[in-house]
Structure formats: C-alpha cells, structure tokens
Scaffold this active site. Structure first.
Site, PDB file in Angstrom:
ATOM      1  N   GLU A 115      46.354  49.382  28.709  1.00  0.00           N
ATOM      2  CA  GLU A 115      45.934  47.806  28.547  1.00  0.00           C
ATOM      3  C   GLU A 115      47.043  47.203  29.301  1.00  0.00           C
ATOM      4  O   GLU A 115      48.497  47.222  29.525  1.00  0.00           O
ATOM      5  CB  GLU A 115      45.353  47.089  27.302  1.00  0.00           C
ATOM      6  CG  GLU A 115      44.870  48.053  26.352  1.00  0.00           C
ATOM      7  CD  GLU A 115      44.395  47.641  24.868  1.00  0.00           C
ATOM      8  OE1 GLU A 115      45.472  46.418  24.432  1.00  0.00           O
ATOM      9  OE2 GLU A 115      45.095  48.738  24.058  1.00  0.00           O
ATOM     10  N   LYS A 117      49.607  43.200  29.257  1.00  0.00           N
ATOM     11  CA  LYS A 117      50.287  43.562  28.337  1.00  0.00           C
ATOM     12  C   LYS A 117      50.021  41.827  28.941  1.00  0.00           C
ATOM     13  O   LYS A 117      50.875  41.220  30.656  1.00  0.00           O
ATOM     14  CB  LYS A 117      51.540  43.429  29.057  1.00  0.00           C
ATOM     15  CG  LYS A 117      52.741  43.192  27.927  1.00  0.00           C
ATOM     16  CD  LYS A 117      53.477  43.986  27.862  1.00  0.00           C
ATOM     17  CE  LYS A 117      55.431  43.169  26.268  1.00  0.00           C
ATOM     18  NZ  LYS A 117      55.460  41.687  26.898  1.00  0.00           N
ATOM     19  N   ASP A 119      50.485  37.879  28.905  1.00  0.00           N
ATOM     20  CA  ASP A 119      51.767  36.950  29.189  1.00  0.00           C
ATOM     21  C   ASP A 119      51.347  35.888  28.561  1.00  0.00           C
ATOM     22  O   ASP A 119      50.777  35.110  29.100  1.00  0.00           O
ATOM     23  CB  ASP A 119      52.083  36.543  30.718  1.00  0.00           C
ATOM     24  CG  ASP A 119      53.332  36.381  30.506  1.00  0.00           C
ATOM     25  OD1 ASP A 119      54.241  35.712  29.543  1.00  0.00           O
ATOM     26  OD2 ASP A 119      54.340  35.525  31.335  1.00  0.00           O
ATOM     27  N   TYR A 222      42.766  36.624  23.199  1.00  0.00           N
ATOM     28  CA  TYR A 222      42.699  38.322  23.652  1.00  0.00           C
ATOM     29  C   TYR A 222      42.891  38.679  22.542  1.00  0.00           C
ATOM     30  O   TYR A 222      44.165  38.500  22.339  1.00  0.00           O
ATOM     31  CB  TYR A 222      42.251  39.001  24.932  1.00  0.00           C
ATOM     32  CG  TYR A 222      41.751  38.887  26.278  1.00  0.00           C
ATOM     33  CD1 TYR A 222      40.111  38.638  26.292  1.00  0.00           C
ATOM     34  CD2 TYR A 222      42.832  38.180  27.589  1.00  0.00           C
ATOM     35  CE1 TYR A 222      40.004  37.843  27.213  1.00  0.00           C
ATOM     36  CE2 TYR A 222      41.499  37.219  28.719  1.00  0.00           C
ATOM     37  CZ  TYR A 222      40.296  37.856  28.222  1.00  0.00           C
ATOM     38  OH  TYR A 222      39.366  37.128  29.263  1.00  0.00           O
ATOM     39  N   LYS A 312      57.147  47.207  32.530  1.00  0.00           N
ATOM     40  CA  LYS A 312      57.583  46.353  32.518  1.00  0.00           C
ATOM     41  C   LYS A 312      56.870  46.430  34.848  1.00  0.00           C
ATOM     42  O   LYS A 312      58.119  47.364  35.028  1.00  0.00           O
ATOM     43  CB  LYS A 312      58.753  45.582  32.428  1.00  0.00           C
ATOM     44  CG  LYS A 312      59.017  45.427  31.144  1.00  0.00           C
ATOM     45  CD  LYS A 312      57.608  43.521  30.915  1.00  0.00           C
ATOM     46  CE  LYS A 312      57.966  43.219  29.433  1.00  0.00           C
ATOM     47  NZ  LYS A 312      59.092  42.087  29.461  1.00  0.00           N
ATOM     48  N   CYS A 406      58.066   5.630  51.459  1.00  0.00           N
ATOM     49  CA  CYS A 406      57.276   6.047  50.611  1.00  0.00           C
ATOM     50  C   CYS A 406      55.347   6.676  51.997  1.00  0.00           C
ATOM     51  O   CYS A 406      55.091   5.980  52.098  1.00  0.00           O
ATOM     52  CB  CYS A 406      56.332   5.361  49.910  1.00  0.00           C
ATOM     53  SG  CYS A 406      54.464   6.081  48.778  1.00  0.00           S
ATOM     54  N   CYS A 409      52.208   4.807  50.279  1.00  0.00           N
ATOM     55  CA  CYS A 409      52.343   2.900  50.473  1.00  0.00           C
ATOM     56  C   CYS A 409      53.184   2.147  51.140  1.00  0.00           C
ATOM     57  O   CYS A 409      52.270   1.108  51.552  1.00  0.00           O
ATOM     58  CB  CYS A 409      52.225   2.569  48.933  1.00  0.00           C
ATOM     59  SG  CYS A 409      53.784   2.196  48.557  1.00  0.00           S
ATOM     60  N   CYS A 424      59.375   6.009  45.631  1.00  0.00           N
ATOM     61  CA  CYS A 424      59.344   5.026  46.396  1.00  0.00           C
ATOM     62  C   CYS A 424      59.343   3.908  45.307  1.00  0.00           C
ATOM     63  O   CYS A 424      59.511   3.518  43.696  1.00  0.00           O
ATOM     64  CB  CYS A 424      57.692   5.183  46.037  1.00  0.00           C
ATOM     65  SG  CYS A 424      56.733   4.046  46.459  1.00  0.00           S
ATOM     66  N   CYS A 429      51.825   0.627  44.816  1.00  0.00           N
ATOM     67  CA  CYS A 429      51.832   1.819  45.303  1.00  0.00           C
ATOM     68  C   CYS A 429      50.274   2.322  43.853  1.00  0.00           C
ATOM     69  O   CYS A 429      50.552   2.887  43.502  1.00  0.00           O
ATOM     70  CB  CYS A 429      52.950   3.083  45.258  1.00  0.00           C
ATOM     71  SG  CYS A 429      52.590   4.659  45.680  1.00  0.00           S
TER      72      CYS A 429
END
Length: 668
Positions: A115, A117, A119, A222, A312, A406, A409, A424, A429
């Site tokens: 299956e 693994k 995370d 799951y 792994k 910026c 803006c 900025c 802005c």
C-alpha cells in the site's frame, strides 16, 4: 569507530533527533524526512554495534509524540505502532526471509499487500453499534489525544456505518497536493507561515483546540487497518479492506495483492512511477503480510510489528532552467521573489515555480535569471532550489535586483535594518488592502463594530470598497444587501461608522498602521502634535527625539506621510468628516505629567490596560520595568520581582485603593 567516539556520536544523534521529533510533532519541520531518516539509520547501526550505549531517551526506544495540552488523553486498546523503515530492496528481502521462516514452520503462504504510505497523521476511529463515537490521534502509540470534534468535521469519515457493528479502525488524515498548494498560496498572500509539507498541515489542522479552525481546513482520510472488531472474523488483510470499503469508509485506494516478495518489489516500483498521478502525498510504500493468522504468530516488538515494513523512496533532485523571477506582494506588504521555472516533475509533483524567500537567499546562492538550477523535493517537502549549476553558465544570465517600487501599486519598498524582508509602504496597495482595512476598523484603531473580516471581504468582492476612505462612502442599501434581513445589521454598522468619525487622533494614528507605531506611541504622538497636519509636516530628526519614537520609528513615520497614497487618503478622510485632532486633551488636566508608573501583580478593580489608559489619559506614562526614574509602582496580588526592586530602590508603592484615592483627590 572506537567506543568513546561512538558514545559521543550516539549522544549527539539522540539530542538532535529528539529535537527534530519534538518539532515534527509540534507541526514544525526543521529538516527533510530523508535527512531525519538517514540520521536515525546511523543511530540504529551504532546502537546495534554498542547495545550497552543505548540511552533511555533514545528515539529508537519510543514511538510517537507527547500529548498536546488542552486535549483529553485516550488510551488505545490496541496500540497504534509505527513501522520499521528500510531504504533498499536488500533489507526488504531480509524481511521476507524472516517472514518465510515463520511461515514454513506453520505451513502458511507468504503473500503480501503493498500500500502507499500516506504522508499525514495517524488516527483511530471507534464505532459503537455502527455510530462514530470517538476518535484519537496516535500520540505515543499507547495514549493519544481525543480529537473527536475535529474528526467530525471531515466529510469523508462516515458518521453511521452500513452495519450496526462495534469496530475500531486506523486511518491516515491528510491534505491533498492540490489543497496543500492552495493553502500555502493563501498563506503567502497573508504573510503567515507556510507549511513545510502536507503532513505538517494535516497534523496542525487536526490538533487544533478550536474545531471551527479545523473545519476550514481541507482534511481527508484513508482508512488502512482494522484495529478491533466484534461479531466478524477475517482470514486476510485484503479481505478486511474490502469489508471496510463496504461499510462506507474511505479506504486507501492503492493496495496491491502480491503472491511473493518479487511481486511486492514490482508493486513498490509501480507505486514509485505513479506518484505523480496520486492526489495525495506519500513518503514510501508499506509491505504487509496478508494472512492474519501468520501476522498473529509473527507478533510485534515493543515499537513495531514484525509483519509489516515501510520502504522509503530516495529523495529526488532535477535540473531545470530558471526562466524569470517575479515578485508577489502579501497582505502585510512583504514582497516575496518567486522563481519561474521550466516545468519539471520531481518526487511525483509537477513544479513550475517556487519561492526564493528573500533578497539574501538569492545573493547567498548567486541565483540569476537564465541559470540552470538544481531543484530538490524530498518526500513532499516544499520544492526548493538547492544550488546553481554554474558550469553551464553562458554569460547571458542576468543578476536580479529586488524592486525599489511595489510591483502592484508603485509605492516605495523598504528593507529595514535587521530584516530580510522587503515591504511595500503603500497604504492603499490593492495587494494588502484587506489587511489594512481590517486593521483600520479594529478596536485599537477606529473601532467600527460589525465591520469584521468576512464583511470587509464581501464589500471588497462586490466592489463597494477598494480603499480605507471608501468605508465612509458606504450606503445603507449596500450594507443591507450583504445579509438576509440585513436592515438591522446595516443600521448598526452605519451608526458605528458615523461614531468612528469622532475618534481621537491617537486612534486614527493607530488605525493607519504605520510600521513600528503601536497604541502607546500613537497616544504619545497625539498628545505631542494634537493635529494630524502637525505630525505630517514634522521633520524626521525632530520626530526621532520624541518619547516612544526613536530613529527607526521616526523614519517610518516620516516616509509614510510623504507618500502620495497617504496624503490622498488623509484628504479623503478629512472630507468625510473624520476627526483629525486629539480630543482627549480638551478639558483634561495633566495631573500625571512627568510621572512614570509600573504595574505589577493581579489588579482587582482594573485590568492593566484600563489602569494604563487612566494614567496615560492624564499625561503620565507606563513602563514595563522598574528603575530610579519610576515615580510609582502599583502593586496587586502576587506582585513579584518588580515589587522587590521598587522597595530596594526606594520607589513609592501604591495598592489599588491608594491609586484610586489619589485619582479622586486630584479630581476634587
């Protein structure tokens, strides 16, 4: 390695790995999974060579995490163990040899289920008579955290099964790749901490004390194992998984039945090839003995089952071209450079851009537009540029200079001393207007009740406000349209907006969100200048000499009020009728002028903020530390070191009654 050197190495590894583990289970990852795994592998090998040097607090001797404060403890009836990690097929075949030895003695087949693994964060779900009654994190394997309310917010967890059965299952709570990327994109816009990987994001979301926060996170699950079941018996793990799916559980979709270890190796390679297509992140593949009777005979160690092992995958690095660098402006004004890459697939994910963090990161690695860069993505950690392949430079690469203005803006950008971020400075802005408006209307600012984050967002989305001054142009019908039966709400908000026009100058200065200017310094500035125009026209060197200001804050104030956006905003606020003078000065005395108060201990009649307001209202100031310049220390219950220091310096100490009496006498 000699024993003395081995002892030192073991001690160092244990200290580092325990630190990494604590951070990991606090939902903060400081090194990649691969780096952690390699250090853990080295520790295990040393402990195997020198078993008398194994420390009690070694991470090889325990599993899981500590229980977070605020959660009820749950003892797992069946322990939620971790898996032994391996990194090559040699170790996998050694695992198979051990399994086959036991299987031959019992005349049982050695078939496997492979299956993905996933995370994420492991959790146990308990059902009674088919109804979901309790859920807990793995914790340390023996004891976990009761997160039932948070698990109830996950839509893919069935609240009622198809059969009225008593069962406990184990699953992995995760966040999909797509949702993870969206979360981090939003975090970058909000200038909040981005998550290192989907696992941290899922763990941090599930372990929230407020389930309303969890509900907003895109969690999924799951289920991959039956921990305990009443009224049913199974022969194989694969059969269990099919039954779980029938009951209504969201079962791990990648499960491959294998007749022998060669087929298991083929399955691992197949999963490695399909990682890119999976919607969820994985950090390996799990090989499990399918026959449940054989599992029982194989048993477990104190930490891991002998009938399962985790393979792994090695981290992956690839080269690609850095086509361009573009800047993104977050809601607090931080300008973040982003690398635009020639798209590549690394560790199962297609990558076309990644953050370059800040100016220092670019200079440190000497990253230039047109460079061939090495991109790393160990497991599902955020992709990053590891280095530049300078041997492939042609001379046409361009050095990158962070923008002085910026990109959204056009306002000036600044990098202050001691900071890596460039910001900025434009108050209007569009990239940070939501944050600016939210701060402007907050309690410490103009205190416009009812104009919270959700309403502000609705108003901006409808185009009813695009800057701060637009708040004062809102019409009754605009606000009423936001809610069903919104008439009452609209009237309250219109009244609150009108009331805010009469706020003191100190509130306005705070509301403008000038960098380094907080509530305390805003009050000091309001008392000193009394009118916004006086403050706007002040010279920087004179500002720097003011109380609670200093050179850095003075520069920030001066540059803020010289911007065209700020000047235009103040004009519009004046036109709307917003007060620009310090009202609190009118008709008040300066009874505490020149006095410095320190508050310590628990006050009964006032909160510290209320006591500080009274002092500052009448010309005094508060300090967090006691010195010879302190006039009074107001001490409540359980006053500590500040009271002791005041007594040693001969500073006059007042209790609350004496402070109140002093106010009344002065008022008289």
């Amino acid at each position: 390695m000699e024993k003395a050197a081995a002892k030192q190495k073991i001690n160092n590894l244990v200290e580092k790995l325990n630190y990494y583990t604590k951070k990991y289970f606090d939902d903060e990852q400081v090194i990649s999974d691969y780096e952690y795994d390699m250090q853990m592998k080295e520790l295990k090998e040393l402990e195997k060579l020198y078993p008398d040097l194994v420390l009690e607090n070694s991470p090889t001797q325990k599993v899981g995490a500590s229980i977070k404060k605020g959660f009820k403890k749950v003892k797992h009836e069946i322990p939620l163990q971790s898996l032994q990690d391996i990194f090559d097929f040699y170790d996998l075949r050694a695992f198979d040899v051990r399994v086959q030895k036991q299987a031959k003695e019992l005349d049982m087949p050695t078939d496997y289920v492979v299956e993905t693994k996933i995370d994420g964060l492991s959790a146990a779900l308990q059902y009674s008579n088919g109804k979901f009654v309790m859920g807990a994190t793995r914790g340390n394997g023996e004891v976990g955290e009761d997160v039932t309310h948070n698990l109830n917010t996950i839509r893919t967890i069935p609240k009622k099964l198809k059969e009225d059965i008593d069962i406990t299952v184990r699953g992995e709570v995760f966040i999909s790749k797509e949702d993870f990327e969206k979360m981090n994109e939003q975090a970058m816009l909000d200038d909040t901490n981005i998550f290192a990987n989907p696992r941290n994001a899922a763990a941090g979301s599930l372990r929230q004390l407020d389930s309303k926060v969890t509900e907003k996170r895109p969690l999924d699950i799951y289920v991959f194992n039956v921990q305990k079941i009443e009224q049913k018996e199974f022969n194989s793990h694969y059969e269990e998984l099919e039954y779980l799916e029938y009951l209504g559980f969201n079962v791990n979709p990648v499960r491959i039945y294998c007749k022998n270890i060669d087929e298991a190796i083929d399955a691992i390679n197949k999963i490695g090839e399909m990682r890119e297509e999976l919607k969820f992140g994985i950090d390996g593949a799990v090989v499990k003995v399918d026959n449940l009777s054989l599992r029982e005979k194989l048993g477990s160690t104190s930490k891991t089952p002998r009938w399962a092992i985790a393979y792994k995958y090695p981290p992956e690095q690839k080269e690609t071209i850095l086509k361009d660098i573009k800047c993104q402006v977050g809601r607090t004004g931080v300008v973040t450079p982003m690398a635009i890459l020639e798209p590549i697939t690394v560790a199962g994910s297609r990558i076309s851009k990644t953050t370059l963090h800040n100016e220092d990161f670019i200079k440190e690695k000497d990253i230039r537009i047109g460079d061939t860069v090495v991109v790393k993505k160990a497991g599902d950690v955020i992709p990053e540029i590891v280095e530049v392949n300078k041997t492939l430079r042609t001379g046409n690469e361009q050095e990158y200079i962070m923008p002085k203005y910026c990109p959204v803006c056009g306002a000036p950008t600044v990098r202050e001393e001691g900071e890596s971020a460039i910001r900025c400075m434009g108050i209007e802005c569009s990239a940070k207007i939501l944050k600016n408006i939210e701060h402007f209307v907050s309690k410490t600012g103009m205190n416009i009740e009812g104009l919270g984050e959700v309403i502000v967002e609705q108003l901006t989305q409808k185009g009813l406000i695009s800057n701060i001054a637009d708040i004062y142009n809102l019409k009754f019908e605009d606000i009423a349209s936001l809610k069903k039966s919104g008439t009452k709400f609209a009237q309250k908000l219109m009244d609150s907006i009108e009331k805010s026009k009469r706020s003191d100058l100190s509130n306005l200065i705070t509301a403008l969100g000038i960098r380094h200017v907080g509530v305390k310094s805003a009050k000091t500035l309001a008392r000193r200048y009394k009118d916004i125009d006086n403050l706007m026209n002040e010279k920087m060197e004179i500002l720097a000499r003011q109380e609670d200001v200093g050179e850095v804050t003075a520069k920030s104030i001066y540059e803020f009020f010289k911007q065209e956006q700020t000047i235009d905003l103040i004009k519009r606020l004046k036109k709307a009728g917003v007060n620009m003078i310090e009202i609190a000065e009118n008709g008040s005395d300066s009874r505490f002028e020149g006095m410095t108060f320190v508050l310590t201990g628990s006050l009964e009649k006032y909160s510290r903020a209320e006591a500080a307001d009274i002092i500052e209202k009448f010309g005094g100031k508060t300090s967090s530390s006691v010195s010879k310049k302190t006039t009074y220390v107001i001490a409540g219950e359980d006053a500590g070191s500040k009271l002791t220091k005041a007594q040693s310096l001969g500073v006059q100490v007042l209790n609350e009654d004496e402070f109140e009496k002093m106010i009344e006498e002065n008022s008289g």
